[in-house]
Design an enzyme around this catalytic site. Structure first.
Site, PDB file in Angstrom:
ATOM      1  N   HIS A 127      28.419  89.839  -2.874  1.00  0.00           N
ATOM      2  CA  HIS A 127      27.596  88.748  -3.401  1.00  0.00           C
ATOM      3  C   HIS A 127      27.842  88.708  -4.914  1.00  0.00           C
ATOM      4  CE1 HIS A 127      23.857  86.785  -4.737  1.00  0.00           C
ATOM      5  NE2 HIS A 127      23.691  86.360  -3.495  1.00  0.00           N
TER       6      HIS A 127
ATOM      7  N   CYS B  93      26.914  82.370  -2.429  1.00  0.00           N
ATOM      8  CA  CYS B  93      27.093  83.257  -3.602  1.00  0.00           C
ATOM      9  C   CYS B  93      28.174  84.301  -3.348  1.00  0.00           C
ATOM     10  CB  CYS B  93      25.797  83.939  -4.010  1.00  0.00           C
ATOM     11  SG  CYS B  93      24.462  82.812  -4.334  1.00  0.00           S
TER      12      CYS B  93
ATOM     13  N   GLN C  12      20.679  93.189   1.810  1.00  0.00           N
ATOM     14  CA  GLN C  12      20.725  92.744   3.213  1.00  0.00           C
ATOM     15  C   GLN C  12      20.550  93.886   4.201  1.00  0.00           C
ATOM     16  OE1 GLN C  12      20.635  89.689   4.098  1.00  0.00           O
ATOM     17  NE2 GLN C  12      21.354  88.586   2.304  1.00  0.00           N
TER      18      GLN C  12
ATOM     19  N   ASP D 173      24.386  97.920  -2.841  1.00  0.00           N
ATOM     20  CA  ASP D 173      23.568  96.714  -2.843  1.00  0.00           C
ATOM     21  C   ASP D 173      22.898  96.641  -1.473  1.00  0.00           C
ATOM     22  OD1 ASP D 173      22.639  94.159  -2.434  1.00  0.00           O
ATOM     23  OD2 ASP D 173      24.405  93.154  -3.257  1.00  0.00           O
TER      24      ASP D 173
ATOM     25  N   LYS E  16      13.338  89.430   0.698  1.00  0.00           N
ATOM     26  CA  LYS E  16      14.149  89.383   1.919  1.00  0.00           C
ATOM     27  C   LYS E  16      13.545  90.244   3.021  1.00  0.00           C
ATOM     28  CE  LYS E  16      18.507  88.615  -0.567  1.00  0.00           C
ATOM     29  NZ  LYS E  16      18.769  87.182  -0.409  1.00  0.00           N
TER      30      LYS E  16
HETATM   31  N1  7TS Z   1      23.175  91.036  -2.668  1.00  0.00           N
HETATM   32  C1  7TS Z   1      23.289  90.501  -1.448  1.00  0.00           C
HETATM   33  C2  7TS Z   1      24.157  91.158  -0.433  1.00  0.00           C
HETATM   34  C3  7TS Z   1      22.576  89.341  -1.152  1.00  0.00           C
HETATM   35  O1  7TS Z   1      22.691  88.804   0.055  1.00  0.00           O
HETATM   36  C4  7TS Z   1      21.760  88.751  -2.136  1.00  0.00           C
HETATM   37  C5  7TS Z   1      21.020  87.476  -1.903  1.00  0.00           C
HETATM   38  C6  7TS Z   1      21.667  89.376  -3.375  1.00  0.00           C
HETATM   39  C7  7TS Z   1      22.388  90.514  -3.608  1.00  0.00           C
HETATM   40  C8  7TS Z   1      20.792  88.856  -4.460  1.00  0.00           C
HETATM   41  O2  7TS Z   1      19.464  89.012  -4.131  1.00  0.00           O
HETATM   42  P1  7TS Z   1      18.337  88.412  -5.070  1.00  0.00           P
HETATM   43  O3  7TS Z   1      17.074  88.764  -4.385  1.00  0.00           O
HETATM   44  O4  7TS Z   1      18.505  89.032  -6.396  1.00  0.00           O
HETATM   45  O5  7TS Z   1      18.605  86.934  -5.114  1.00  0.00           O
HETATM   46  N2  7TS Z   1      21.590  86.664  -0.922  1.00  0.00           N
HETATM   47  C9  7TS Z   1      21.345  85.367  -0.705  1.00  0.00           C
HETATM   48  C10 7TS Z   1      21.970  84.672   0.305  1.00  0.00           C
HETATM   49  O6  7TS Z   1      22.775  85.135   1.084  1.00  0.00           O
HETATM   50  N3  7TS Z   1      21.529  83.401   0.290  1.00  0.00           N
HETATM   51  O7  7TS Z   1      20.639  83.277  -0.698  1.00  0.00           O
HETATM   52  C11 7TS Z   1      20.513  84.492  -1.334  1.00  0.00           C
END
Ligand code: 7TS
Length: 415
Positions: free
Chosen positions: A121, A364, A201, A198, A224
């Site tokens: 990501h 992303c 997910q 990370d 999430k």
């Molecule tokens: N890493 C992964 C693997 C992710 O899927 C996401 C967000 C992030 C980092 C960032 O997370 P945040 O909470 O800081 O935004 N993924 C997604 C997605 O797949 N669609 O919208 C956000």
């Protein structure tokens, strides 16, 4: 087992979209929230809204106590050795930026190497690009194969005494691939590098034990995993946090401030400058209680079965290419696909008319899509409240997409 009435806990799922029931298939972007989480947010603002770590009156003490209790809950959820190893951030993105800035700026030097993967990501890529540009360090990338599985033989070749950090996603937000963290961490450590995972997910969808994984940093987001937006965390081994300089400067992270210099608190407070996101951090604990009441192993199993069902149902859709591995042991509840000749945005728009929420685009992860040879994909992603009926609705929705975009018969000429 997921309780049969689990959907009753999620008020939003009772809504209709375009006169049709809302089919929410975008949990990888953000999860829906159970009623008890929504109510806990209201309770904070109505009953004990106060700043933390400073007031000596009752509601300030309650806010502080619950804020710290939530930190302990997050720590226990990922089996950290102690709550002080959990630093609250706004999100996974901020958690990774904290490490890139605070750890990276003192530990990465010219010529050093950081190993990432081609399935990251952007939030586990761009912070390292910024750091590498500033320090003249080098980024190297572990490729993935046609099944969306990291090529570990290539990984071994990338490691050297110059490698200072290996940073990768636990579960891909596009391919669903669950990476072999233990094995990858062992190899990184043998080369003398630290490991950042990370967990955006993975933490929401499977049991996570940071000690067992054998990593050094683990990033996650509350939103999430049934919690509010604006709360996340970086976990790191205490010695690492202790040796790191601060991230942001300001109130609350200090011991003694003079006009020309300042001494800092111990971790985690050293990294939590200013008024934190109190309500959302506190209520994250309610989300964790909710998830643990169901059981992370049960959630993982449910998503595994649903993914198997989805892969089998979707493979009958004409012109579909499904990305990622068919091996469900190493795949989470994310199914991205392409429909031959139809742009993912068109797919998502028609599905929206049917009340079905999916994500379309690059999610992303532009380099990942480039590697797949497509600009974008359509993604269905699941959580504990997702059902086979949702998947059936998706399949029916894709039939509508096909009808809307099927090539029109050529007009009969010369009649
Ligand atoms: N890493 C992964 C693997 C992710 O899927 C996401 C967000 C992030 C980092 C960032 O997370 P945040 O909470 O800081 O935004 N993924 C997604 C997605 O797949 N669609 O919208 C956000």
């Amino acid at each position: 087992m997921i309780p049969a009435n689990v959907r009753d806990n999620f008020p939003i799922l009772k809504q209709k979209m375009n006169g049709k029931p809302l089919i929410y298939l975008d949990s990888a972007a953000t999860s829906q929230k159970p009623k008890r989480v929504i109510e806990a947010l209201v309770r904070y603002y109505q009953e004990y809204n106060a700043n933390v770590h400073r007031g000596i009156y009752r509601i300030a003490e309650e806010a502080t106590q619950r804020y710290e209790a939530s930190r302990a809950k997050v720590a226990a959820f990922i089996n950290a050795r102690r709550p002080e190893e959990v630093v609250f951030t706004r999100s996974t993105t901020e958690a990774i930026n904290l490490v890139a800035y605070a750890w990276g700026r003192v530990n990465i030097r010219e010529g050093d190497e950081i190993v990432l993967t081609e399935m990251e990501h952007h939030s586990n890529l761009v912070p390292w690009q910024l750091l590498a540009a500033e320090k003249r360090a080098k980024l190297k990338f572990i490729p993935f194969d046609s099944q969306g599985v990291l090529q570990l033989d290539e990984y071994e070749r990338l490691l050297s005494e110059r490698t200072k950090l290996v940073a990768f996603t636990h579960q891909s937000n596009v391919l669903g691939t669950i990476n072999p963290v233990n094995e990858m961490a062992r190899k990184a450590h043998a080369a003398g590098a630290l490991v950042l995972v990370d967990g955006a997910q993975s933490a929401p969808h499977m049991p996570v034990d940071v000690q067992d994984l054998g990593v050094d940093f683990f990033a996650l987001s509350a939103h999430k995993m049934c919690g509010p937006t604006g709360a996340g965390a970086i976990w790191a081994r205490y010695e690492i946090l202790d040796a790191m300089p601060p991230f942001h400067g300001g109130g609350e992270m200090i011991m003694l401030v003079q006009l020309d210099k300042t001494t800092y608190k111990d971790p985690p407070y050293k990294f939590e400058a200013g008024t934190p996101n109190i309500a959302d951090c506190i209520v994250w604990a309610d989300a964790i209680d909710y998830l643990q009441g169901i059981g992370m192993a049960a959630i993982r199993e449910h998503e595994k079965q649903l993914t198997a069902y989805t892969l089998s149902q979707l493979s009958d859709v004409p012109g579909i290419t499904i990305f990622g591995s068919r091996n469900l042991e190493h795949r989470g509840g994310v199914v991205s696909f392409e429909l031959d000749g139809i742009h993912p945005h068109d797919v998502a728009q028609v599905l929206d008319q049917e009340g079905i929420a999916v994500r379309a685009g690059h999610h992303c992860a532009q380099p990942l899509h480039r590697r797949l040879g497509v600009a974008a994909s359509t993604r269905a992603s699941f959580y504990l409240y997702s059902t086979e009926q949702d998947v059936d609705a998706l399949v029916r929705g894709l039939q509508v997409v096909r009808r809307v975009f099927s090539p029109k018969p050529a007009p009969v000429s010369g009649a």
